[in-house]
Design a protein around this motif. Structure first.
Motif, PDB file in Angstrom:
ATOM      1  N   ASP A   1       0.684  -0.963   0.128  1.00  0.00           N
ATOM      2  CA  ASP A   1       0.011   0.075  -0.048  1.00  0.00           C
ATOM      3  C   ASP A   1       0.928   1.380   0.075  1.00  0.00           C
ATOM      4  N   LYS A   2       0.426   2.250  -0.496  1.00  0.00           N
ATOM      5  CA  LYS A   2       1.069   3.574  -0.765  1.00  0.00           C
ATOM      6  C   LYS A   2       1.438   4.060   0.753  1.00  0.00           C
ATOM      7  N   TYR A   3       0.788   3.901   1.873  1.00  0.00           N
ATOM      8  CA  TYR A   3       1.067   4.191   3.073  1.00  0.00           C
ATOM      9  C   TYR A   3       1.934   3.308   3.979  1.00  0.00           C
ATOM     10  N   ALA A   4       2.338   1.961   3.180  1.00  0.00           N
ATOM     11  CA  ALA A   4       3.311   1.231   3.810  1.00  0.00           C
ATOM     12  C   ALA A   4       4.551   1.541   4.609  1.00  0.00           C
TER      13      ALA A   4
ATOM     14  N   CYS B   1       9.379  -0.788  -5.307  1.00  0.00           N
ATOM     15  CA  CYS B   1       7.886  -0.726  -4.716  1.00  0.00           C
ATOM     16  C   CYS B   1       6.763  -0.344  -5.770  1.00  0.00           C
ATOM     17  N   CYS B   2       5.925  -1.247  -5.838  1.00  0.00           N
ATOM     18  CA  CYS B   2       4.686  -1.010  -6.671  1.00  0.00           C
ATOM     19  C   CYS B   2       3.561  -0.345  -5.452  1.00  0.00           C
ATOM     20  N   LEU B   3       3.269   0.740  -5.713  1.00  0.00           N
ATOM     21  CA  LEU B   3       2.609   1.138  -4.448  1.00  0.00           C
ATOM     22  C   LEU B   3       1.094   1.459  -4.821  1.00  0.00           C
ATOM     23  N   ILE B   4       0.228   0.699  -3.967  1.00  0.00           N
ATOM     24  CA  ILE B   4      -1.105   0.585  -4.376  1.00  0.00           C
ATOM     25  C   ILE B   4      -2.064   1.603  -3.654  1.00  0.00           C
ATOM     26  N   ASP B   5      -2.928   2.385  -4.112  1.00  0.00           N
ATOM     27  CA  ASP B   5      -3.807   3.357  -3.530  1.00  0.00           C
ATOM     28  C   ASP B   5      -5.039   2.418  -2.918  1.00  0.00           C
ATOM     29  N   GLY B   6      -4.752   2.002  -1.593  1.00  0.00           N
ATOM     30  CA  GLY B   6      -5.627   1.411  -0.728  1.00  0.00           C
ATOM     31  C   GLY B   6      -6.506   2.051  -0.033  1.00  0.00           C
ATOM     32  N   ASN B   7      -7.223   1.416   0.720  1.00  0.00           N
ATOM     33  CA  ASN B   7      -8.251   2.073   1.640  1.00  0.00           C
ATOM     34  C   ASN B   7      -7.914   1.940   3.157  1.00  0.00           C
TER      35      ASN B   7
ATOM     36  N   ILE C   1      -5.140  -3.156   1.341  1.00  0.00           N
ATOM     37  CA  ILE C   1      -5.209  -3.408  -0.156  1.00  0.00           C
ATOM     38  C   ILE C   1      -6.126  -4.294  -0.577  1.00  0.00           C
ATOM     39  N   THR C   2      -6.545  -4.682  -1.554  1.00  0.00           N
ATOM     40  CA  THR C   2      -7.389  -5.823  -1.784  1.00  0.00           C
ATOM     41  C   THR C   2      -6.796  -6.717  -3.028  1.00  0.00           C
ATOM     42  N   ALA C   3      -7.369  -8.129  -2.860  1.00  0.00           N
ATOM     43  CA  ALA C   3      -6.533  -9.041  -3.862  1.00  0.00           C
ATOM     44  C   ALA C   3      -6.828  -8.301  -5.414  1.00  0.00           C
ATOM     45  N   GLU C   4      -7.826  -7.884  -5.716  1.00  0.00           N
ATOM     46  CA  GLU C   4      -8.087  -7.313  -7.162  1.00  0.00           C
ATOM     47  C   GLU C   4      -7.074  -6.317  -7.490  1.00  0.00           C
ATOM     48  N   GLN C   5      -6.502  -5.457  -6.520  1.00  0.00           N
ATOM     49  CA  GLN C   5      -5.580  -4.609  -6.440  1.00  0.00           C
ATOM     50  C   GLN C   5      -4.420  -5.165  -6.563  1.00  0.00           C
ATOM     51  N   VAL C   6      -3.970  -6.251  -6.076  1.00  0.00           N
ATOM     52  CA  VAL C   6      -2.597  -7.037  -6.074  1.00  0.00           C
ATOM     53  C   VAL C   6      -2.429  -7.550  -7.174  1.00  0.00           C
TER      54      VAL C   6
ATOM     55  N   CYS D   1       3.724  -7.205   0.528  1.00  0.00           N
ATOM     56  CA  CYS D   1       3.973  -6.937   2.001  1.00  0.00           C
ATOM     57  C   CYS D   1       2.607  -6.145   2.354  1.00  0.00           C
ATOM     58  N   ILE D   2       2.037  -6.720   3.391  1.00  0.00           N
ATOM     59  CA  ILE D   2       0.852  -6.395   4.159  1.00  0.00           C
ATOM     60  C   ILE D   2       1.324  -5.637   5.519  1.00  0.00           C
ATOM     61  N   GLU D   3       0.631  -4.569   5.929  1.00  0.00           N
ATOM     62  CA  GLU D   3       0.541  -4.000   7.146  1.00  0.00           C
ATOM     63  C   GLU D   3      -0.525  -4.222   7.888  1.00  0.00           C
ATOM     64  N   ASN D   4      -0.465  -4.713   9.065  1.00  0.00           N
ATOM     65  CA  ASN D   4      -1.841  -4.747  10.048  1.00  0.00           C
ATOM     66  C   ASN D   4      -0.994  -4.746  11.545  1.00  0.00           C
ATOM     67  N   THR D   5      -1.887  -3.794  12.319  1.00  0.00           N
ATOM     68  CA  THR D   5      -2.718  -2.674  11.657  1.00  0.00           C
ATOM     69  C   THR D   5      -1.719  -1.540  11.006  1.00  0.00           C
ATOM     70  N   THR D   6      -2.642  -0.594  10.179  1.00  0.00           N
ATOM     71  CA  THR D   6      -2.038   0.256   9.384  1.00  0.00           C
ATOM     72  C   THR D   6      -1.698   1.394  10.193  1.00  0.00           C
ATOM     73  N   ASN D   7      -0.335   1.851  10.178  1.00  0.00           N
ATOM     74  CA  ASN D   7      -0.054   3.016  10.823  1.00  0.00           C
ATOM     75  C   ASN D   7      -0.510   4.468  10.168  1.00  0.00           C
ATOM     76  N   LYS D   8      -0.011   4.655   8.811  1.00  0.00           N
ATOM     77  CA  LYS D   8      -0.642   6.041   8.436  1.00  0.00           C
ATOM     78  C   LYS D   8      -2.301   5.846   8.282  1.00  0.00           C
ATOM     79  N   GLY D   9      -2.526   4.321   8.115  1.00  0.00           N
ATOM     80  CA  GLY D   9      -4.174   4.284   7.871  1.00  0.00           C
ATOM     81  C   GLY D   9      -4.971   4.568   9.078  1.00  0.00           C
ATOM     82  N   GLY D  10      -4.312   4.825  10.128  1.00  0.00           N
ATOM     83  CA  GLY D  10      -5.236   5.109  11.542  1.00  0.00           C
ATOM     84  C   GLY D  10      -5.500   3.775  12.212  1.00  0.00           C
ATOM     85  N   GLY D  11      -4.591   2.639  12.246  1.00  0.00           N
ATOM     86  CA  GLY D  11      -4.968   1.644  12.846  1.00  0.00           C
ATOM     87  C   GLY D  11      -6.060   0.629  12.496  1.00  0.00           C
ATOM     88  N   ALA D  12      -6.153   0.751  11.173  1.00  0.00           N
ATOM     89  CA  ALA D  12      -7.049  -0.037  10.655  1.00  0.00           C
ATOM     90  C   ALA D  12      -6.399  -1.503  10.629  1.00  0.00           C
ATOM     91  N   CYS D  13      -7.625  -2.478  10.358  1.00  0.00           N
ATOM     92  CA  CYS D  13      -7.393  -3.989  10.670  1.00  0.00           C
ATOM     93  C   CYS D  13      -7.942  -4.433   9.532  1.00  0.00           C
TER      94      CYS D  13
END
Length: 341
Positions: A80-83, A101-107, A111-116, A135-147
């Motif tokens: 994700d672009k925030y990774a 890095c190929c950065l995806i504009d996730g939510n 990111i989603t399987a379709e985006q990957v 690479c997946i980040e969980n929870t997301t830092n810049k994404g505000g702790g999203a799971c």
């Protein structure tokens, strides 16, 4: 009373944790002779149902070793672009592994399987870098702790398997996600080739992360850790802090989440706040009205002995943590309620 809500990395070991560290049995971990490190590595691997673990001084080093494990120079990872591996690891992706890095504009950092699937380069098209890792980040830092939801991660896994890609989880705050979503850590162990988990954020240890994977991967990781200067000697004193943190501070993360949600509820009533992003864990991100100066808001809170951080472009961040006590929380809620900008 100084209240630091800049990050959950600012916690200090409790007296009980220090005593546990003091009593640790230690040896030379470079020779793999430190019994407490061995205990910690086995403990975390068992929690996630993975074969082996390796103790690291930092989450950045654990992530960088994982990327090196799964890639060759000239290849590319998807994130994700925030990774965190892209934004906050000093360019290590390129410096250590020679990959892009190929950065995806996730939510919210997810990111989603379709985006990957859409980001994977044709392996026969040699003009583009070969895609080799997600690479997946969980929870997301810049994404505000999203799971992430487990099903979404399973869908991405299917894409990885179909395209011969490795799958790494930057689980710096995975402990928070497990509590917030009531998830089974072994589900994550089944999905990912490697997982890095941090002990010095929500769990309150002074230092340390553990990289998890197969026995073969962790054996290779040991060599890469050595090359990067991560070999440590009588580090069982620090590993003991990690053991204590898991046993005593994991389940209480729900308290941090509840307090972050309560702060968010107060912020939503303030005219100078434009938006408050969804709060799932201990990270709260909110945006100011255009007429507000973020430095002014930070300074006004600082005058009240409350420290928070800026994420730029009028976005501010608050992170609750182990050392943020009930009396502090009451004061913060009252202060924000009365604050006028």
């Amino acid at each position: 009373m100084e209240i630091n809500l800049v990050s959950d990395t600012i916690t200090k070991p409790s007296i009980e944790m220090l005593q546990y560290m003091f009593n640790a049995q230690v040896g030379d971990d470079v020779y793999k002779q430190d019994p407490t490190v061995i205990e910690l590595e086995a403990k975390v691997a068992k929690i996630f149902g993975m074969e082996a673990g390796l103790f690291f001084p930092s989450g950045t080093m654990a992530n960088q070793v994982a990327i090196k494990l799964h890639t060759q120079p000239g290849e590319q990872l998807i994130a994700d672009k925030y990774a965190h591996v892209y934004h906050y690891e000093g360019g290590g992706v390129s410096f250590n592994s020679g990959v892009s890095c190929c950065l995806i504009d996730g939510n919210r950092g997810m990111i989603t399987a379709e985006q990957v699937q859409g980001a994977i380069n044709d392996p026969e098209f040699y003009h583009s870098p070969l895609t080799s890792l997600v690479c997946i980040e969980n929870t997301t830092n810049k994404g505000g702790g999203a799971c992430y939801e487990i099903e979404d991660l399973k869908n991405i896994k299917r894409v990885c398997v179909a395209n011969n890609l490795k799958y790494h989880l930057d689980g710096a705050r995975i402990w928070n996600a497990l509590i917030a979503k009531n998830q089974d850590p072994r589900e994550f162990g089944k999905l990912f080739d490697t997982i890095s988990v941090c002990l010095s954020k929500g769990l309150g240890a002074p230092i340390g992360s553990v990289l998890l994977g197969s026995k073969a991967s962790i054996h290779k990781a040991l060599r890469i850790r050595k090359i990067l200067g991560g070999g440590m000697r009588q580090v069982g004193y620090l590993a003991a802090a990690g053991i204590f943190a898991i046993d005593n501070n994991w389940q209480r993360l729900a308290v941090d989440h509840k307090r972050a949600q309560e702060i968010a509820a107060v912020l939503q009533t303030k005219s100078w706040v434009a938006t408050v992003e969804q709060v799932e864990t201990n990270i709260l991100i909110f945006s100011l009205q255009k007429y507000c100066n973020e430095k002014e808001v930070i300074e006004k809170l600082k005058q009240k002995n409350i420290s928070i951080s800026s994420m730029g472009q009028g976005r501010l961040r608050i992170v609750t943590h182990l050392d943020y006590r009930a009396v502090m929380h009451t004061y913060v809620l009252d202060t924000i309620q009365k604050l006028e900008i």
